[in-house]
Design an enzyme around this catalytic site. Structure first.
Site, PDB file in Angstrom:
ATOM      1  N   GLY A   1      -4.397   2.037  -1.811  1.00 29.86           N
ATOM      2  CA  GLY A   1      -4.036   0.583  -1.750  1.00 29.86           C
ATOM      3  C   GLY A   1      -4.665  -0.089  -2.595  1.00 29.86           C
TER       4      GLY A   1
ATOM      5  CD  GLU B   1      -3.900 -10.453   2.397  1.00 27.47           C
ATOM      6  OE1 GLU B   1      -3.897 -11.111   1.444  1.00 27.47           O
ATOM      7  OE2 GLU B   1      -2.880 -10.423   3.152  1.00 27.47           O
TER       8      GLU B   1
ATOM      9  CB  THR C   1      -0.863   0.090   1.270  1.00 25.96           C
ATOM     10  OG1 THR C   1      -1.561  -1.317   1.468  1.00 25.96           O
ATOM     11  CG2 THR C   1      -1.788   1.124   1.176  1.00 25.96           C
TER      12      THR C   1
ATOM     13  CB  ILE D   1       4.371  -1.482   6.433  1.00 19.53           C
ATOM     14  CG1 ILE D   1       4.011  -0.678   5.153  1.00 19.53           C
ATOM     15  CG2 ILE D   1       5.174  -2.801   5.942  1.00 19.53           C
ATOM     16  CD1 ILE D   1       3.284  -1.523   3.819  1.00 19.53           C
TER      17      ILE D   1
ATOM     18  CB  THR E   1     -11.862  -2.323   0.284  1.00 23.07           C
ATOM     19  OG1 THR E   1     -12.081  -2.301  -1.317  1.00 23.07           O
ATOM     20  CG2 THR E   1     -10.623  -1.524   0.608  1.00 23.07           C
ATOM     21  CB  SER E   2     -16.311  -4.852   1.906  1.00 19.59           C
ATOM     22  OG  SER E   2     -15.837  -5.228   2.919  1.00 19.59           O
ATOM     23  CD  GLU E   3     -16.093  -0.450   0.192  1.00 21.48           C
ATOM     24  OE1 GLU E   3     -15.192  -1.074   0.391  1.00 21.48           O
ATOM     25  OE2 GLU E   3     -17.006  -0.067   0.838  1.00 21.48           O
TER      26      GLU E   3
HETATM   27  C1  LIG Z   1      -4.788  -2.656  10.181  1.00 30.86           C
HETATM   28  C2  LIG Z   1      -4.332  -2.807   8.857  1.00 30.86           C
HETATM   29  C3  LIG Z   1      -3.081  -3.382   8.565  1.00 30.86           C
HETATM   30  C4  LIG Z   1      -2.638  -3.282   7.160  1.00 30.86           C
HETATM   31  N1  LIG Z   1      -1.417  -3.793   6.832  1.00 30.86           N
HETATM   32  C5  LIG Z   1      -0.881  -3.868   5.771  1.00 30.86           C
HETATM   33  C6  LIG Z   1       0.378  -4.333   5.259  1.00 30.86           C
HETATM   34  O1  LIG Z   1       1.018  -5.008   6.229  1.00 30.86           O
HETATM   35  N2  LIG Z   1       0.781  -4.128   4.213  1.00 30.86           N
HETATM   36  C7  LIG Z   1       0.196  -3.279   3.155  1.00 30.86           C
HETATM   37  O2  LIG Z   1       0.732  -3.003   2.050  1.00 30.86           O
HETATM   38  N3  LIG Z   1      -1.012  -2.497   3.449  1.00 30.86           N
HETATM   39  C8  LIG Z   1      -1.468  -2.993   4.711  1.00 30.86           C
HETATM   40  N4  LIG Z   1      -2.730  -2.182   4.915  1.00 30.86           N
HETATM   41  C9  LIG Z   1      -3.429  -1.416   3.949  1.00 30.86           C
HETATM   42  C10 LIG Z   1      -4.563  -2.055   3.299  1.00 30.86           C
HETATM   43  O3  LIG Z   1      -4.283  -2.982   2.395  1.00 30.86           O
HETATM   44  C11 LIG Z   1      -5.433  -0.716   2.473  1.00 30.86           C
HETATM   45  O4  LIG Z   1      -5.875   0.027   3.686  1.00 30.86           O
HETATM   46  C12 LIG Z   1      -6.203  -1.388   1.413  1.00 30.86           C
HETATM   47  O5  LIG Z   1      -5.578  -1.801   0.336  1.00 30.86           O
HETATM   48  C13 LIG Z   1      -7.224   0.023   1.040  1.00 30.86           C
HETATM   49  O6  LIG Z   1      -6.423   0.905   0.574  1.00 30.86           O
HETATM   50  P1  LIG Z   1      -6.633   2.426   1.157  1.00 30.86           P
HETATM   51  O7  LIG Z   1      -6.616   2.451   2.467  1.00 30.86           O
HETATM   52  O8  LIG Z   1      -5.526   3.326   0.506  1.00 30.86           O
HETATM   53  O9  LIG Z   1      -8.034   2.561   0.562  1.00 30.86           O
HETATM   54  P2  LIG Z   1      -8.257   3.233  -0.924  1.00 30.86           P
HETATM   55  O10 LIG Z   1      -7.768   2.454  -1.970  1.00 30.86           O
HETATM   56  O11 LIG Z   1      -7.927   4.637  -1.077  1.00 30.86           O
HETATM   57  O12 LIG Z   1     -10.009   3.091  -1.174  1.00 30.86           O
HETATM   58  C14 LIG Z   1     -10.764   3.872  -0.272  1.00 30.86           C
HETATM   59  C15 LIG Z   1     -12.227   3.467  -0.481  1.00 30.86           C
HETATM   60  O13 LIG Z   1     -12.316   3.525  -1.791  1.00 30.86           O
HETATM   61  C16 LIG Z   1     -13.013   2.221  -2.315  1.00 30.86           C
HETATM   62  N5  LIG Z   1     -12.486   2.013  -3.404  1.00 30.86           N
HETATM   63  C17 LIG Z   1     -11.453   2.191  -4.415  1.00 30.86           C
HETATM   64  N6  LIG Z   1     -11.338   1.619  -5.486  1.00 30.86           N
HETATM   65  C18 LIG Z   1     -12.765   1.132  -5.741  1.00 30.86           C
HETATM   66  C19 LIG Z   1     -13.577   0.838  -6.875  1.00 30.86           C
HETATM   67  N7  LIG Z   1     -12.891   0.477  -7.802  1.00 30.86           N
HETATM   68  N8  LIG Z   1     -14.597   0.552  -6.842  1.00 30.86           N
HETATM   69  C20 LIG Z   1     -15.519   0.895  -5.550  1.00 30.86           C
HETATM   70  N9  LIG Z   1     -14.790   1.257  -4.426  1.00 30.86           N
HETATM   71  C21 LIG Z   1     -13.390   1.409  -4.550  1.00 30.86           C
HETATM   72  C22 LIG Z   1     -12.248   1.623  -1.203  1.00 30.86           C
HETATM   73  O14 LIG Z   1     -13.049  -0.071  -1.051  1.00 30.86           O
HETATM   74  C23 LIG Z   1     -12.268   2.089  -0.168  1.00 30.86           C
HETATM   75  O15 LIG Z   1     -13.795   1.932   0.602  1.00 30.86           O
HETATM   76  C24 LIG Z   1      -3.150  -2.443   6.222  1.00 30.86           C
HETATM   77  C25 LIG Z   1      -4.426  -1.617   6.583  1.00 30.86           C
HETATM   78  C26 LIG Z   1      -4.885  -1.936   8.107  1.00 30.86           C
HETATM   79  C27 LIG Z   1      -6.094  -1.135   8.142  1.00 30.86           C
END
Ligand SMILES: Cc1cc2nc3c(=O)[nH]c(=O)nc-3n(C[C@H](O)[C@H](O)[C@H](O)COP(=O)(O)OP(=O)(O)OC[C@H]3O[C@@H](n4cnc5c(N)ncnc54)[C@H](O)[C@@H]3O)c2cc1C
Length: 392
Positions: free
Chosen positions: A139, A372, A134, A165, A374-376
């Site tokens: 992410g 891994e 991410t 991370i 998001t729900s969306e």
């Molecule tokens: C406790 C925790 C531990 C984590 N550990 C790791 C780790 O070890 N390594 C790592 O790399 N990452 C890690 N993450 C990050 C996690 O993988 C990301 O938060 C996740 O991939 C979503 O990315 P983002 O938060 O940037 O949200 P964004 O990608 O910015 O998304 C924001 C919102 O938009 C929605 N969205 C995005 N694209 C679409 C679409 N095409 N259609 C509909 N909706 C959409 C998403 O579902 C979300 O609701 C961790 C997160 C948490 C909370």
């Protein structure tokens, strides 16, 4: 602790798998659960708890025996993730990041040298792992990543920032994805195995969260970080298949963890409902509380079925099972969140008091809806597979 749901959960497991569940559960309840709250309050990474895993083979359940692992089968791996997550999010995350994302990718795409070098240390617990995927810009849309890998004499230079991370400060191996050509989007993404202790140009900073203080989430900066040629996993520009395969297995293990967390919410809600009284009777006798208990039970077991079925598909050699991985991740993470909400509600105001474990599980369950995929994202993927827009 046995529950009435165990009969169905265990029904078509082998004797060995049932025995593993018994062993892991007893271990987790005795050796991990009693200490978790203290680590969270002190925002202390649970190194001492993690150190208890390797002697029982719980650090390498997906690593082949020839590389020091304790590989049995995918369903058994899921049971281990489920039972450990039932008591601790972070310890379970250590197992699943190491086995699914990192060791799984090395086993499938690594050279013999990479397997010999990394897998035994991961299996014996001397090398914890982090997945650096991410970025601050997002992410979900990994094809749009901004971290670059530039070819230089003898290797590559990494530049960019990764956020959220897990385990970064304690890891001896980073699984990093970076682009060798930003213009090529997905076609530029490349996977690397990075030794953070031997690499100059890596800095790890705090990434404070409102939950999981004991995980000490981090941001990782790469500034002209030189990594040798043999750090590449697979081929340049072929990181997306590595990532896709890693995430399919990762989603299985996160889904299993969600089932464990959903089950824990039931475990905590039942005794409370049987003990707490209002209007002269146990709250568990009220129909609206019973409705929540029934809903929690059914959604947990439904999610568990899908997760185990996915594990069986993987054991049978179905190569990716991407749609089923999305289904398992989506159903089980939503079950974990809804169960946490219901269990907090059953606890009344005490659900948010520090005296009870359940309030902590609320945000921990919610965080499982992001990692891994998001729900969306999973909702979109499942529909696309069903509509034939996306092929398995
Ligand atoms: C406790 C925790 C531990 C984590 N550990 C790791 C780790 O070890 N390594 C790592 O790399 N990452 C890690 N993450 C990050 C996690 O993988 C990301 O938060 C996740 O991939 C979503 O990315 P983002 O938060 O940037 O949200 P964004 O990608 O910015 O998304 C924001 C919102 O938009 C929605 N969205 C995005 N694209 C679409 C679409 N095409 N259609 C509909 N909706 C959409 C998403 O579902 C979300 O609701 C961790 C997160 C948490 C909370």
């Amino acid at each position: 602790m046995q529950t009435p749901l165990d009969r169905m959960a265990d029904f078509d497991l082998s004797d060995e798998q049932r025995q593993v569940r018994k062993t892991v559960r007893a271990f987790a309840e005795k050796e991990i659960l009693p200490f978790v709250e203290q680590y969270e309050q002190e925002a202390r990474y649970p190194l001492e708890l993690i150190a208890k895993l390797p002697p029982l083979g719980f650090m390498g359940p997906m690593i082949p025996e020839e590389y020091g692992g304790s590989y049995m089968d995918v369903v058994t791996y899921g049971i281990i993730c489920e039972e450990i997550a039932r008591v601790d999010w972070v310890t379970a995350s250590v197992i699943s990041v190491a086995n699914s994302l990192v060791a799984g990718s090395i086993t499938k795409f690594g050279t013999e040298e990479q397997k010999q070098r990394w897998l035994p240390q991961v299996a014996d617990g001397t090398c914890l792992c982090s997945a650096c995927l991410t970025e601050p810009g997002g992410g979900t849309d990994l094809g749009n990543m901004k971290t670059t890998a530039t070819k230089v004499e003898g290797g590559w230079k990494l530049n960019g920032t990764k956020v959220f991370i897990s385990h970064a400060d304690h890891a001896g191996l980073f699984f990093v994805v970076a682009s060798v050509d930003l213009a090529r989007k997905h076609g530029g993404v490349t996977a690397f195995l990075v030794d953070p202790r031997e690499t100059e140009g890596i800095t790890i900073g705090a990434f404070p969260m409102r939950t999981l203080k004991r995980d000490q989430l981090a941001e990782v900066h790469f500034e002209d970080a030189f990594i040798p040629e043999d750090a590449i996993l697979g081929e340049p520009g072929r990181g997306f298949p590595v990532l896709g395969s890693a995430l399919d297995t990762g989603r299985f293990s996160v889904a299993a963890r969600c089932v464990g967390q959903a089950q824990r919410c039931i475990d905590l809600a039942l005794p409370y409902a049987l003990e707490r009284e209002a209007f002269g009777q146990k709250i568990g006798e009220f129909q609206m509380i019973q409705q929540k208990i029934t809903d929690m039970t059914c959604r947990t077991q439904a999610a568990r079925h899908v997760v185990y079925q996915l594990g069986r598909m993987k054991d049978a050699g179905v190569p990716r099972a991407s749609m089923e991985s999305s289904m398992a991740k989506l159903m089980s993470s939503q079950a974990a969140v809804q169960n946490a909400l219901d269990a907090v509600q059953i606890h009344g105001g005490y659900g948010l008091s520090e005296e009870y474990e359940i309030g902590r599980l609320l945000l921990e369950a919610k965080s499982l809806e992001f990692g891994e995929g998001t729900s969306e994202l999973h909702t979109k993927l499942i529909a696309e597979f069903m509509l034939g827009i996306r092929k398995q």
